[in-house]
Design a protein around this motif. Structure first.
Motif, PDB file in Angstrom:
ATOM      1  N   ASP A  56       0.821  -1.210   0.000  1.00 21.31           N
ATOM      2  CA  ASP A  56       0.000   0.000   0.000  1.00 21.31           C
ATOM      3  C   ASP A  56       0.858   1.263   0.000  1.00 21.31           C
ATOM      4  O   ASP A  56       0.529   2.251  -0.672  1.00 21.31           O
ATOM      5  CB  ASP A  56      -0.934   0.003   1.214  1.00 21.31           C
ATOM      6  CG  ASP A  56      -1.995  -1.084   1.135  1.00 21.31           C
ATOM      7  OD1 ASP A  56      -2.255  -1.568   0.010  1.00 21.31           O
ATOM      8  OD2 ASP A  56      -2.544  -1.462   2.191  1.00 21.31           O
ATOM      9  N   GLY A 111      -2.307  12.924 -18.105  1.00 20.22           N
ATOM     10  CA  GLY A 111      -2.247  11.472 -18.033  1.00 20.22           C
ATOM     11  C   GLY A 111      -2.562  10.777 -19.343  1.00 20.22           C
ATOM     12  O   GLY A 111      -2.749   9.559 -19.349  1.00 20.22           O
ATOM     13  N   ARG A 117       2.281   1.695  -3.493  1.00 22.08           N
ATOM     14  CA  ARG A 117       1.242   2.138  -4.422  1.00 22.08           C
ATOM     15  C   ARG A 117       0.901   3.608  -4.198  1.00 22.08           C
ATOM     16  O   ARG A 117       0.716   4.365  -5.167  1.00 22.08           O
ATOM     17  CB  ARG A 117      -0.003   1.263  -4.242  1.00 22.08           C
ATOM     18  CG  ARG A 117      -1.118   1.555  -5.243  1.00 22.08           C
ATOM     19  CD  ARG A 117      -2.270   0.596  -5.073  1.00 22.08           C
ATOM     20  NE  ARG A 117      -2.847   0.700  -3.744  1.00 22.08           N
ATOM     21  CZ  ARG A 117      -3.897  -0.026  -3.347  1.00 22.08           C
ATOM     22  NH1 ARG A 117      -4.435  -0.917  -4.172  1.00 22.08           N
ATOM     23  NH2 ARG A 117      -4.381   0.113  -2.131  1.00 22.08           N
ATOM     24  N   GLU A 118       0.817   4.012  -2.933  1.00 22.48           N
ATOM     25  CA  GLU A 118       0.533   5.412  -2.625  1.00 22.48           C
ATOM     26  C   GLU A 118       1.667   6.316  -3.096  1.00 22.48           C
ATOM     27  O   GLU A 118       1.421   7.413  -3.634  1.00 22.48           O
ATOM     28  CB  GLU A 118       0.316   5.566  -1.110  1.00 22.48           C
ATOM     29  CG  GLU A 118      -0.074   6.965  -0.673  1.00 22.48           C
ATOM     30  CD  GLU A 118      -1.421   7.400  -1.207  1.00 22.48           C
ATOM     31  OE1 GLU A 118      -1.643   8.625  -1.297  1.00 22.48           O
ATOM     32  OE2 GLU A 118      -2.244   6.520  -1.530  1.00 22.48           O
ATOM     33  N   GLN A 119       2.911   5.866  -2.897  1.00 23.61           N
ATOM     34  CA  GLN A 119       4.046   6.663  -3.356  1.00 23.61           C
ATOM     35  C   GLN A 119       4.042   6.793  -4.878  1.00 23.61           C
ATOM     36  O   GLN A 119       4.324   7.864  -5.424  1.00 23.61           O
ATOM     37  CB  GLN A 119       5.350   6.005  -2.885  1.00 23.61           C
ATOM     38  CG  GLN A 119       6.612   6.771  -3.248  1.00 23.61           C
ATOM     39  CD  GLN A 119       6.663   8.141  -2.590  1.00 23.61           C
ATOM     40  OE1 GLN A 119       6.275   8.291  -1.439  1.00 23.61           O
ATOM     41  NE2 GLN A 119       7.139   9.135  -3.323  1.00 23.61           N
ATOM     42  N   LYS A 120       3.713   5.706  -5.568  1.00 22.67           N
ATOM     43  CA  LYS A 120       3.647   5.748  -7.031  1.00 22.67           C
ATOM     44  C   LYS A 120       2.553   6.695  -7.498  1.00 22.67           C
ATOM     45  O   LYS A 120       2.726   7.438  -8.477  1.00 22.67           O
ATOM     46  CB  LYS A 120       3.402   4.334  -7.561  1.00 22.67           C
ATOM     47  CG  LYS A 120       3.460   4.228  -9.076  1.00 22.67           C
ATOM     48  CD  LYS A 120       3.281   2.791  -9.523  1.00 22.67           C
ATOM     49  CE  LYS A 120       3.357   2.688 -11.047  1.00 22.67           C
ATOM     50  NZ  LYS A 120       3.175   1.280 -11.512  1.00 22.67           N
ATOM     51  N   HIS A 121       1.423   6.684  -6.792  1.00 24.24           N
ATOM     52  CA  HIS A 121       0.321   7.586  -7.143  1.00 24.24           C
ATOM     53  C   HIS A 121       0.722   9.042  -6.945  1.00 24.24           C
ATOM     54  O   HIS A 121       0.422   9.900  -7.805  1.00 24.24           O
ATOM     55  CB  HIS A 121      -0.897   7.242  -6.279  1.00 24.24           C
ATOM     56  CG  HIS A 121      -2.093   8.103  -6.544  1.00 24.24           C
ATOM     57  ND1 HIS A 121      -2.791   8.082  -7.737  1.00 24.24           N
ATOM     58  CD2 HIS A 121      -2.709   9.037  -5.773  1.00 24.24           C
ATOM     59  CE1 HIS A 121      -3.785   8.940  -7.687  1.00 24.24           C
ATOM     60  NE2 HIS A 121      -3.759   9.530  -6.519  1.00 24.24           N
ATOM     61  N   ARG A 122       1.422   9.327  -5.846  1.00 21.27           N
ATOM     62  CA  ARG A 122       1.874  10.705  -5.603  1.00 21.27           C
ATOM     63  C   ARG A 122       2.891  11.142  -6.651  1.00 21.27           C
ATOM     64  O   ARG A 122       2.828  12.285  -7.139  1.00 21.27           O
ATOM     65  CB  ARG A 122       2.486  10.818  -4.199  1.00 21.27           C
ATOM     66  CG  ARG A 122       1.470  10.797  -3.086  1.00 21.27           C
ATOM     67  CD  ARG A 122       2.087  11.308  -1.794  1.00 21.27           C
ATOM     68  NE  ARG A 122       3.186  10.464  -1.367  1.00 21.27           N
ATOM     69  CZ  ARG A 122       3.052   9.468  -0.501  1.00 21.27           C
ATOM     70  NH1 ARG A 122       1.871   9.173   0.001  1.00 21.27           N
ATOM     71  NH2 ARG A 122       4.099   8.745  -0.148  1.00 21.27           N
ATOM     72  N   ASP A 123       3.813  10.233  -6.987  1.00 21.71           N
ATOM     73  CA  ASP A 123       4.806  10.573  -8.021  1.00 21.71           C
ATOM     74  C   ASP A 123       4.130  10.858  -9.361  1.00 21.71           C
ATOM     75  O   ASP A 123       4.544  11.767 -10.099  1.00 21.71           O
ATOM     76  CB  ASP A 123       5.816   9.429  -8.171  1.00 21.71           C
ATOM     77  CG  ASP A 123       6.681   9.258  -6.942  1.00 21.71           C
ATOM     78  OD1 ASP A 123       6.747  10.201  -6.126  1.00 21.71           O
ATOM     79  OD2 ASP A 123       7.295   8.176  -6.786  1.00 21.71           O
ATOM     80  N   ARG A 124       3.111  10.072  -9.667  1.00 24.05           N
ATOM     81  CA  ARG A 124       2.402  10.278 -10.927  1.00 24.05           C
ATOM     82  C   ARG A 124       1.675  11.624 -10.938  1.00 24.05           C
ATOM     83  O   ARG A 124       1.650  12.326 -11.967  1.00 24.05           O
ATOM     84  CB  ARG A 124       1.409   9.137 -11.130  1.00 24.05           C
ATOM     85  CG  ARG A 124       0.766   9.116 -12.518  1.00 24.05           C
ATOM     86  CD  ARG A 124       1.790   8.871 -13.577  1.00 24.05           C
ATOM     87  NE  ARG A 124       1.212   8.863 -14.909  1.00 24.05           N
ATOM     88  CZ  ARG A 124       1.898   8.885 -16.015  1.00 24.05           C
ATOM     89  NH1 ARG A 124       3.215   8.923 -15.970  1.00 24.05           N
ATOM     90  NH2 ARG A 124       1.305   8.879 -17.191  1.00 24.05           N
ATOM     91  N   GLN A 125       1.072  11.975  -9.808  1.00 27.54           N
ATOM     92  CA  GLN A 125       0.388  13.268  -9.728  1.00 27.54           C
ATOM     93  C   GLN A 125       1.374  14.421  -9.882  1.00 27.54           C
ATOM     94  O   GLN A 125       1.078  15.417 -10.567  1.00 27.54           O
ATOM     95  CB  GLN A 125      -0.355  13.389  -8.390  1.00 27.54           C
ATOM     96  CG  GLN A 125      -1.622  12.553  -8.324  1.00 27.54           C
ATOM     97  CD  GLN A 125      -2.362  12.771  -7.027  1.00 27.54           C
ATOM     98  OE1 GLN A 125      -1.743  12.998  -5.974  1.00 27.54           O
ATOM     99  NE2 GLN A 125      -3.678  12.702  -7.068  1.00 27.54           N
TER     100      GLN A 125
END
Length: 258
Positions: free
Chosen positions: A180, A209, A183-191
């Motif tokens: 988790d 995106g 996944r959260e870190q990847k989501h923040r990096d993507r944002q």
């Protein structure tokens, strides 16, 4: 056992409930034989018992088997007061010590005693090394767990005991938490990536995106539309717009953050 059976028969004749097999075993003077004995590492017994005995109670409730941790002979003897007497350990000498191979002697005797003391010290050192070489590595201690019940109950109890001892549930929670977090870190990096390139997406008329295929398609369409050759009367503005489109395309396609 006979008395327990007689009491059970009397209770049944009087219209009462028949005592369970567990109650009959507990009321007997003889210790019943376990249906299965397994060995677990002693340092893992706490994981089986759980906080306040919660884990072992849960295993017994779900498996319908009775579980008992067998105590060692030393613990039983200590409980009944017949264990070995623990004598106080000798306190180490804290006075002045002589270097190895010398004796704490003074006067004319010291010269004569020094060679003998050195020989004794050397012999003691050799013996100590031999003792260390003969010492075998200590075996890991294990504890016996007794399981009472039918075959299905015992099988289920064994599986749950192995899971508790291996601490699989805790490891699974840790893996899930780690997943988790990633996944959260990847989501923040993507944002953050989208925010850094928001202007580039806007230049190409794309939502944040958008895929690489959509970026290529939008770039080709706008490049043809704003090519300077297509605007002979306004080449300066067309060149500027064409350059902005090319820059946005290169940033989105050449970035290693995608």
């Amino acid at each position: 056992r006979e008395a327990a059976r007689a009491a059970a028969a009397a209770a049944l004749a009087a219209g009462g409930k028949l005592p369970s097999q567990l109650a009959l075993e507990e009321s007997s003077d003889e210790e019943p034989e376990p249906d299965l004995e397994i060995q677990i590492p002693t340092n893992r017994v706490k994981l089986l018992v759980g906080p306040g005995g919660a884990t072992i109670k849960d295993i017994q409730r779900k498996s319908k088997a009775r579980i008992q941790i067998k105590k060692e002979e030393e613990e039983l003897n200590r409980a009944f007061g017949s264990g070995p007497i623990e004598r106080p350990k000798a306190q180490p000498y804290k006075g002045p010590r002589a270097p190895k191979g010398t004796a704490l002697l003074t006067g004319p005797t010291a010269a004569l005693a020094a060679p003998a003391a050195a020989a004794v010290a050397e012999a003691g050192a050799v013996a100590g090394k031999e003792d260390e070489a003969e010492e075998e590595p200590q075996q890991k201690r294990t504890t016996t767990v007794e399981i009472f019940g039918d075959s299905k109950a015992v099988e289920k109890a064994v599986a749950m005991i192995e899971e508790a001892v291996a601490n699989k549930e805790q490891k699974q929670k840790q893996r899930q938490a780690q997943y988790d977090r990633k996944r959260e870190q990847k989501h923040r990096d993507r944002q953050l990536y989208h925010l850094r390139h928001a202007r580039d997406y806007e230049e190409l008329g794309l939502p944040m995106g958008a895929s690489k295929a959509d970026i290529k398609k939008a770039y080709k369409k706008l490049a043809v539309q704003w090519h300077p050759d297509k605007h002979p009367n306004n080449q300066e503005e067309a060149s500027k717009r064409f350059q902005e489109i090319a820059t946005a395309y290169n940033r989105l396609m050449c970035s290693n953050e995608d």
